[in-house]
Write a protein that holds these residues in place. Structure first.
Motif, PDB file in Angstrom:
ATOM      1  N   MET C  82      81.289  62.599   9.582  1.00  0.00           N
ATOM      2  CA  MET C  82      79.837  62.516   9.411  1.00  0.00           C
ATOM      3  C   MET C  82      79.147  62.353  10.762  1.00  0.00           C
ATOM      4  O   MET C  82      78.042  62.851  10.969  1.00  0.00           O
ATOM      5  CB  MET C  82      79.477  61.369   8.467  1.00  0.00           C
ATOM      6  CG  MET C  82      79.724  61.731   6.997  1.00  0.00           C
ATOM      7  SD  MET C  82      79.487  60.320   5.852  1.00  0.00           S
ATOM      8  CE  MET C  82      77.681  60.190   5.820  1.00  0.00           C
ATOM      9  N   ARG C 219      74.733  47.901   7.045  1.00  0.00           N
ATOM     10  CA  ARG C 219      73.799  48.986   7.398  1.00  0.00           C
ATOM     11  C   ARG C 219      74.172  49.717   8.681  1.00  0.00           C
ATOM     12  O   ARG C 219      73.303  50.133   9.455  1.00  0.00           O
ATOM     13  CB  ARG C 219      72.377  48.429   7.507  1.00  0.00           C
ATOM     14  CG  ARG C 219      71.918  47.837   6.180  1.00  0.00           C
ATOM     15  CD  ARG C 219      70.807  46.832   6.316  1.00  0.00           C
ATOM     16  NE  ARG C 219      70.715  46.036   5.110  1.00  0.00           N
ATOM     17  CZ  ARG C 219      69.795  46.248   4.155  1.00  0.00           C
ATOM     18  NH1 ARG C 219      68.906  47.190   4.301  1.00  0.00           N
ATOM     19  NH2 ARG C 219      69.794  45.505   3.081  1.00  0.00           N
ATOM     20  N   ARG C 228      76.571  49.585  16.870  1.00  0.00           N
ATOM     21  CA  ARG C 228      76.161  50.476  15.798  1.00  0.00           C
ATOM     22  C   ARG C 228      77.213  51.581  15.648  1.00  0.00           C
ATOM     23  O   ARG C 228      77.432  52.372  16.559  1.00  0.00           O
ATOM     24  CB  ARG C 228      74.778  51.079  16.060  1.00  0.00           C
ATOM     25  CG  ARG C 228      74.385  52.132  15.009  1.00  0.00           C
ATOM     26  CD  ARG C 228      72.907  52.445  14.945  1.00  0.00           C
ATOM     27  NE  ARG C 228      72.097  51.342  14.448  1.00  0.00           N
ATOM     28  CZ  ARG C 228      72.018  50.991  13.157  1.00  0.00           C
ATOM     29  NH1 ARG C 228      72.703  51.644  12.246  1.00  0.00           N
ATOM     30  NH2 ARG C 228      71.267  49.969  12.800  1.00  0.00           N
ATOM     31  N   ALA C 232      72.009  53.625   9.257  1.00  0.00           N
ATOM     32  CA  ALA C 232      72.022  52.946   7.954  1.00  0.00           C
ATOM     33  C   ALA C 232      72.170  53.943   6.812  1.00  0.00           C
ATOM     34  O   ALA C 232      72.840  53.681   5.813  1.00  0.00           O
ATOM     35  CB  ALA C 232      70.732  52.142   7.777  1.00  0.00           C
ATOM     36  N   ARG C 233      71.570  55.106   6.975  1.00  0.00           N
ATOM     37  CA  ARG C 233      71.648  56.117   5.931  1.00  0.00           C
ATOM     38  C   ARG C 233      73.094  56.562   5.689  1.00  0.00           C
ATOM     39  O   ARG C 233      73.521  56.726   4.543  1.00  0.00           O
ATOM     40  CB  ARG C 233      70.787  57.322   6.317  1.00  0.00           C
ATOM     41  CG  ARG C 233      70.523  58.249   5.171  1.00  0.00           C
ATOM     42  CD  ARG C 233      69.643  59.417   5.602  1.00  0.00           C
ATOM     43  NE  ARG C 233      70.375  60.316   6.475  1.00  0.00           N
ATOM     44  CZ  ARG C 233      70.201  61.643   6.495  1.00  0.00           C
ATOM     45  NH1 ARG C 233      69.273  62.192   5.732  1.00  0.00           N
ATOM     46  NH2 ARG C 233      70.885  62.393   7.304  1.00  0.00           N
ATOM     47  N   HIS C 236      74.960  53.864   3.860  1.00  0.00           N
ATOM     48  CA  HIS C 236      74.539  53.912   2.457  1.00  0.00           C
ATOM     49  C   HIS C 236      75.245  55.013   1.707  1.00  0.00           C
ATOM     50  O   HIS C 236      75.744  54.835   0.588  1.00  0.00           O
ATOM     51  CB  HIS C 236      73.025  54.126   2.402  1.00  0.00           C
ATOM     52  CG  HIS C 236      72.506  54.331   1.027  1.00  0.00           C
ATOM     53  ND1 HIS C 236      72.446  55.586   0.450  1.00  0.00           N
ATOM     54  CD2 HIS C 236      72.061  53.467   0.095  1.00  0.00           C
ATOM     55  CE1 HIS C 236      71.959  55.467  -0.768  1.00  0.00           C
ATOM     56  NE2 HIS C 236      71.713  54.193  -1.005  1.00  0.00           N
ATOM     57  N   ARG C 237      75.309  56.182   2.322  1.00  0.00           N
ATOM     58  CA  ARG C 237      75.905  57.339   1.659  1.00  0.00           C
ATOM     59  C   ARG C 237      77.391  57.128   1.388  1.00  0.00           C
ATOM     60  O   ARG C 237      77.896  57.471   0.315  1.00  0.00           O
ATOM     61  CB  ARG C 237      75.711  58.579   2.524  1.00  0.00           C
ATOM     62  CG  ARG C 237      74.265  59.036   2.546  1.00  0.00           C
ATOM     63  CD  ARG C 237      74.056  60.221   3.459  1.00  0.00           C
ATOM     64  NE  ARG C 237      72.791  60.875   3.124  1.00  0.00           N
ATOM     65  CZ  ARG C 237      72.440  62.085   3.535  1.00  0.00           C
ATOM     66  NH1 ARG C 237      73.254  62.785   4.315  1.00  0.00           N
ATOM     67  NH2 ARG C 237      71.298  62.604   3.173  1.00  0.00           N
ATOM     68  N   ASN C 239      78.877  54.273   1.011  1.00  0.00           N
ATOM     69  CA  ASN C 239      78.966  53.300  -0.087  1.00  0.00           C
ATOM     70  C   ASN C 239      78.704  53.948  -1.447  1.00  0.00           C
ATOM     71  O   ASN C 239      79.382  53.645  -2.440  1.00  0.00           O
ATOM     72  CB  ASN C 239      77.973  52.155   0.122  1.00  0.00           C
ATOM     73  CG  ASN C 239      78.388  51.244   1.258  1.00  0.00           C
ATOM     74  OD1 ASN C 239      79.558  51.228   1.657  1.00  0.00           O
ATOM     75  ND2 ASN C 239      77.434  50.498   1.803  1.00  0.00           N
ATOM     76  N   ALA C 240      77.727  54.840  -1.489  1.00  0.00           N
ATOM     77  CA  ALA C 240      77.405  55.517  -2.754  1.00  0.00           C
ATOM     78  C   ALA C 240      78.598  56.354  -3.215  1.00  0.00           C
ATOM     79  O   ALA C 240      78.995  56.323  -4.388  1.00  0.00           O
ATOM     80  CB  ALA C 240      76.167  56.391  -2.582  1.00  0.00           C
ATOM     81  N   LEU C 241      79.185  57.093  -2.292  1.00  0.00           N
ATOM     82  CA  LEU C 241      80.353  57.907  -2.632  1.00  0.00           C
ATOM     83  C   LEU C 241      81.515  57.043  -3.096  1.00  0.00           C
ATOM     84  O   LEU C 241      82.221  57.380  -4.051  1.00  0.00           O
ATOM     85  CB  LEU C 241      80.805  58.715  -1.406  1.00  0.00           C
ATOM     86  CG  LEU C 241      80.059  60.009  -1.158  1.00  0.00           C
ATOM     87  CD1 LEU C 241      80.372  60.524   0.238  1.00  0.00           C
ATOM     88  CD2 LEU C 241      80.473  61.033  -2.204  1.00  0.00           C
ATOM     89  N   PRO C 275      77.682  45.024   0.033  1.00  0.00           N
ATOM     90  CA  PRO C 275      76.549  45.191   0.947  1.00  0.00           C
ATOM     91  C   PRO C 275      75.860  43.851   1.239  1.00  0.00           C
ATOM     92  O   PRO C 275      75.658  43.035   0.331  1.00  0.00           O
ATOM     93  CB  PRO C 275      75.621  46.138   0.184  1.00  0.00           C
ATOM     94  CG  PRO C 275      76.533  46.914  -0.716  1.00  0.00           C
ATOM     95  CD  PRO C 275      77.605  45.943  -1.118  1.00  0.00           C
ATOM     96  N   ASP C 276      75.564  43.645   2.487  1.00  0.00           N
ATOM     97  CA  ASP C 276      74.875  42.434   2.964  1.00  0.00           C
ATOM     98  C   ASP C 276      75.703  41.155   2.801  1.00  0.00           C
ATOM     99  O   ASP C 276      75.171  40.054   2.922  1.00  0.00           O
ATOM    100  CB  ASP C 276      73.519  42.254   2.265  1.00  0.00           C
ATOM    101  CG  ASP C 276      72.562  43.386   2.599  1.00  0.00           C
ATOM    102  OD1 ASP C 276      72.769  44.042   3.649  1.00  0.00           O
ATOM    103  OD2 ASP C 276      71.633  43.637   1.819  1.00  0.00           O
TER     104      ASP C 276
ATOM    105  N   TYR D 312      73.065  50.168  -2.895  1.00  0.00           N
ATOM    106  CA  TYR D 312      74.229  50.317  -2.016  1.00  0.00           C
ATOM    107  C   TYR D 312      73.990  49.791  -0.603  1.00  0.00           C
ATOM    108  O   TYR D 312      74.847  49.875   0.248  1.00  0.00           O
ATOM    109  CB  TYR D 312      74.704  51.775  -1.996  1.00  0.00           C
ATOM    110  CG  TYR D 312      75.075  52.241  -3.380  1.00  0.00           C
ATOM    111  CD1 TYR D 312      76.031  51.558  -4.115  1.00  0.00           C
ATOM    112  CD2 TYR D 312      74.448  53.339  -3.961  1.00  0.00           C
ATOM    113  CE1 TYR D 312      76.375  51.967  -5.403  1.00  0.00           C
ATOM    114  CE2 TYR D 312      74.777  53.751  -5.239  1.00  0.00           C
ATOM    115  CZ  TYR D 312      75.732  53.061  -5.949  1.00  0.00           C
ATOM    116  OH  TYR D 312      76.061  53.458  -7.221  1.00  0.00           O
ATOM    117  N   THR D 313      72.809  49.320  -0.320  1.00  0.00           N
ATOM    118  CA  THR D 313      72.575  48.491   0.861  1.00  0.00           C
ATOM    119  C   THR D 313      71.326  47.665   0.607  1.00  0.00           C
ATOM    120  O   THR D 313      70.306  48.256   0.250  1.00  0.00           O
ATOM    121  CB  THR D 313      72.302  49.296   2.140  1.00  0.00           C
ATOM    122  OG1 THR D 313      73.371  50.181   2.334  1.00  0.00           O
ATOM    123  CG2 THR D 313      72.217  48.331   3.313  1.00  0.00           C
TER     124      THR D 313
END
Lengths: 313, 313, 313, 313
Positions: C82, C219, C228, C232-233, C236-237, C239-241, C275-276, D312-313
C-alpha cells in the motif's frame, strides 16, 4: 441417414465438390490467435482427405499441406498411454463428457484433480504425465509413433509453435499444478507441460491424419499395413470417447448432426472415424465460437450425411 | 465387438442366461428410496426383453411386470415435443452432455436457465412445459402417445407414485422456478411440474418399453405396425442424445463399455436402442452410485458385447 | 460488551489467567501438517501478549518464542504494498470478503483472475508480485520492514519452512499461473512464489507481533517510537479488511463473537487490533476446521469480551 | 478518521449540506426496475436523517417521505427471529460474508441449503420461515414490531409492491424450494415467500428507519423510550453481521471507506449504525452496479468521514 448404401460410387468427386463449396463459404470465424505462430496461418486453406479401409485415397484442396494438429494430438497420446497402462489409466482420468468449456479449472477443483476425460486439456496433461513417466524420451517416442502410424517419416514438431505454446501456457500450468496438488501428476510439471506443448505442435496434413487413424475404423488393425496397433476393445473405447467428448462443447451437437467419433484442434483440423469404412480428415483454419473449424465441420457434416455414415442409424 | 454377425441364432437362450446370471449377482446397490412408493419395490425383480425389427420377441424373468419408468419418460416426452416444435425447441434446451450430477442447479445458473440437454431433469421440465403449452390435456395426451407406441391400452400412471413425487419434488421445483426467472418456462410452474411428475409415474413393462421405442432403431418407422412415428433425422437425433447423455453421469462409461443409445430411470429400468437391429429393455430395481440399475446395466452390457452390437465398431 | 471501561486495572493478571485456562483446555484440533516443519511443532505451546498504546506490555506463557507467522505475513506484505502503490493496487485485488475456503480457485476463475481480497492466498500472491516488482530484493526488504516494525533485528525466515513450503506449494502455483493467464501477475511465477513462501516462513513471537502492528491501533503512528508508518486512512483500511476477511471462513463468526480486526496463520498465531487501545497476539498451534488456532481464538475472545473491546459496541 | 471528536457542533447543517450536494450529483445509476411499482419512483428524491442517542434529530430533504424498505426489512426480521430462537437459529443460517452476488443459488447448493448469512435473500427467507413458524400471523406481527420500534403507527406495507414482488419472485422461489429440498424450510414455501415479500414491501421514511434502529447503537436499549429491545450481545451481533454483509457485494468496500454497520435496500435506502452515537438513514432511489443507492452511499460516506465515525479507528 435414410438407408443410403455405405459404398458410394463417386467419393472422389464428392470430396472435390465439398472443398469447392467450402472455398465459396464465408470463413465463419477467426483463426486461433493466442500465439503468433498460429495467428499467421492463411485462413484460406481448405483441405479434405478420405481414406477408405480398402486403401482408396480421395483428396482435394490443401490435403497434403501440414498444419498444427494441436488437440488432435490428444488422440495419439491417449492411444500410446492406453498401450502402456490400460485400465489403471482410468483411475487418473475419467471417461465422462465434460459439459463445459474445454479448459475449465472449476470442474477439476470439484472433482479433486481427476479430469473428466482425456480430450480436455487437463486430461491430456495427465496422459502426457503418463508418457513422460513411461518413456525415457517421450517427445521423440511420440513423433516416432505418429510417423509410424502415418507412414510418413517427415512428420515433425514445429519448434516455433512449441516455444510459443510454452510462453502462453499459463492456464495449462495452472491445471497441471492444481492436479499435482491433488497428487494426480507424478513427474515435474515443467517436464509434463514441455511434452504436452510439444505434441500439440506436431504438424501433419489431412492425408497424414486420415492414414494414421485408420486402425480406429478397423477394430485396431492399421488398414494399409495389416499391423495390429491395439486390440479391438481399445479402438472401440477411443471411438466412444471421441463420440461424446471430441469436439469441445459442441460434441453433443456434432453427434446430433453428424454422428461420428471425431476430434478437432485449434489449428483448424478435424479427423472423423467411420467404423468399418475409413477416416475423414478436414482442414480450414478459422474457428467458430466453440473453437472448432467451421468450414471443416461443414465438409465432414455434408460428407457424412450424403453417404449416410452416422453410427446412430 | 469383434465382427460378430448381428443375427444371433439363439437370442432367446442368451436372454434367459443373462436373467439367470443377474439373479445370482449381488444386488449392487439400493432401491431408490426418496419416495415410499419406490422404496417398497421388491429388489429381486429381474426382467429382460429384446424385440428385433422383424418382430421377434425374446423375454425372460419379470419382463411383463410394469414398473415406474421414471426418467425413461423423458424419451417419450422429447419425441412428442420434437413433433410439435422441432428446431425451435433447441433454443430452449441444448443438446450437449451435462457432465454433472443429473439435477445440478449450478450449471443451470451459469448457463442462464438453458438446460444442457433434454435428459437431465431441468431439460425434461422444459420439455414438459412445451407439452403443457401445446396440448390442452398434456397428461392424457402423454399416456395415449405411450399406449399407442407400445400397442398396450392398459398402460397408466401410478397415482400413488405421482402424488409422492409431487410431495418430494422440491428440488425440481427449484429448477423450474430458476428457469422461469430466466424466462425459460412459459406455463405456471405447478402445472408444469404436475405434468412432469405424472409422466415419471407411468408404469410400463420391459416388453412395453422395447416395443414402444422400436421406431428409434428403425429410422422413425414403428417396426410392428409400419407407422412412421417421426422422420429419420429425428430418430437419429434422439439416438445421438441418448448416446451422450442417457445414463446420468455414467453416460461416457456406458458408451465406452456398451456403445449403445440408452436411457435409464431410477425405477430400475433401462432401454437401449440398437440401430437397424431392435430394442433391449432391462429391469432390476437396485441402483448404483450414479443412479443406474446395476444389474440391468450388466445384462445390457453382456448382451451387447456378446452380439457385437456397439455402434462404435 | 456492556459499557466496560477500556482501561482495565489488572490486564496482566487477566493475560496470565487466560494462558492458564488455555493450557487446561483440550487442544481442539490438529497442528498444521501439510509440511513436516510445521507438523513437528509442539502442540502444547501457549503464548499471549498484549501491548497497549501507552507502551504497557502484558505477556504470559510462551509469548517470547518465535513461531512461523504464515498468513499473518499477509498483513505486513499488504502494508508494504500500500505504501508503494495505494489505489492502483485495488484494481488488481478487491477488498470484498471471500465467502469461501481460503484458497478456492473457483472464485478466481469466475472473477477473471482478480482475487477478492489481499488476505486469501491468491490476493497475497498478487501483493507479493507487487513487492517483487517494486523492490530489487523483495525478500530482504520484507524482513527489514518487519524487523523495523517489531524493533527486533533478530527476526528471520525459517529456511527449512521456506523450502518445505515451496515443495508443497502446488496449489499456490496453480493460483499464480491462473492469475498470470488473466494478466494479473507481472513477474515470473517462480520468483513471485519464492517471495510469497519466504514471507510465510518468517518467525516471530507474540511480543514481536503485538509490537509490530501497534500502528494499526494508533491511526498509522507506531506507538513505541512515534514514527508514522502509514497515513490514518491506510491503517483504517487495513483494519476494515481484517475485520471482514482476516480469519478465513470464520471471519464472520469472529466479528460476531469478538468484534476486532484480526489475522490468523496456520502456524497457530493470531494478532488482533484494538483501535485506540493496543494489539493482542496469541499463539497455540492446534487448528480448528477453519484453519484457525482454537485456543488462541478462545484467549482473544475472552480478553475482548471481558474488557468490552469490540468495535461494534 | 483523524481523531475528530464525535460530538459535532453543527450536525444539522452538515446534514443539509450533504443533501444539497447529493441533489447536484449525477444520479449514478438506475432505479430498480424489476417490478413496475419500484420503477415508477421519482429518481430525484433525496433524504437524510440522523438521530443521536440523546434524541437529537437532524433531517434534510425528503427525510419524511416513506419508501419501500426492501432488504432493510431483513434487519427487522432478524431481530425478531433472534428474540424467538437465538442460538438455534445459527444452525440454519450462517454468519459468514457471502462473497457473491446477493442472490446466488450456486453457493446455496454447495453449502447444502444453509445460507451464508441472514442478509442475503436465502438467509432472509430462512428467517421468514422462522417467523411464519413462530407467529400465528407473522405479517401483522412484523408490522407491529416495526411500528413499535419507530413509534409510528402509520407504517404499513405497500400492497401494490407486495403483489408485484410475488409476481416477479421466481428466483426467490427457486432459493426457497432448493432450501426446502435440503430440509431447511419448515413451512410451506408459498406461505414463507408471502411473508418475505410482504416485509420487503413495508414503506418507511428515513426518520422512521433512524428511529427504529436506535437500539443497535445503544447496546439493545431503544434511546427514545428506554425500552430494552434485545440484550447487548444480540445488538453487537447484528452490528457485526451488518459490518461484514450488509451492503451486498460492496460490503468490503463500504467497510474500507466508511467503516459502519449498515444495510441497504433496492428501494434506495441505507441505514447505518454508529455504536454509542446514533443512527443515520439516507435515501435516493438510483442504484449502482452492486444494487446500492449511489447518492445515499455518498451521503453516509461523507457524514461518517467528516465526523470520524468509523468503528475501525
Amino acid at each position: 441417414m435414410e438407408g443410403t448404401p455405405k459404398q458410394p460410387k463417386n467419393c472422389s468427386s464428392l470430396v472435390e465438390e465439398l472443398v469447392e463449396q467450402a472455398r465459396k463459404t464465408a470463413l465463419g470465424g477467426q483463426v486461433a490467435d493466442y500465439i503468433p505462430a498460429l495467428a499467421e496461418v492463411n485462413p484460406d486453406y481448405v483441405g479434405l482427405a478420405v481414406i477408405e479401409l480398402d486403401g482408396s485415397v480421395h483428396t482435394a484442396g490443401d490435403a497434403d499441406i501440414p498444419f498444427s494438429i494441436q488437440s488432435i494430438s490428444k488422440v495419439f497420446g491417449l492411444a500410446m498411454a492406453m498401450q502402456r497402462m490400460d485400465d489403471i489409466l482410468w483411475e487418473r482420468v475419467r471417461m465422462e463428457p465434460s459439459g463445459q468449456a474445454f479448459n475449465s479449472i472449476v470442474q477439476l477443483e470439484w472433482e479433486h484433480g481427476i479430469p473428466r476425460n482425456p480430450f480436455i486439456n487437463a486430461g491430456a496433461i495427465v496422459v502426457s504425465d503418463v508418457l513422460v513417466s513411461h518413456y525415457s524420451a517421450s517427445k521423440s517416442a511420440f513423433v516416432q509413433y505418429v510417423r509410424h502410424l502415418a507412414s510418413n517419416s517427415a512428420i515433425h514438431a514445429d519448434h516455433r509453435v512449441w516455444e510459443s505454446e510454452k510462453e502462453h501456457g499459463n492456464r495449462n500450468a495452472a491445471l497441471a499444478y492444481l492436479m499435482k496438488s491433488f497428487g494426480n501428476i507424478e513427474s515435474e510439471v515443467p517436464e509434463v507441460l514441455d511434452h504436452y506443448f510439444f505434441q500439440c505442435s506436431v504438424a501433419m496434413s489431412c492425408v497424414d491424419l486420415a492414414r494414421s487413424l485408420g486402425f480406429l475404423a478397423n477394430r485396431g488393425v492399421q488398414p494399409g499395413t495389416g499391423e495390429r496397433i491395439c486390440d479391438a476393445r481399445s479402438a472401440h473405447r477411443i471411438n466412444a470417447l471421441l463420440s461424446t467428448s471430441g469436439m469441445y462443447d459442441q460434441s453433443g451437437e456434432f453427434a446430433f448432426t453428424v454422428g461420428l467419433p471425431a476430434k478437432s484442434g485449434v489449428g483448424g483440423g478435424i479427423v472423423a472415424v467411420v467404423p468399418d469404412y475409413g477416416v475423414i480428415a478436414a482442414w480450414s483454419p478459422p474457428l467458430n465460437r466453440f473453437g472448432n473449424p467451421s468450414r471443416a465441420v461443414e465438409m465432414i457434416t455434408q460428407f457424412a450425411q450424403r453417404l449416410g455414415l452416422s453410427v446412430y442409424t
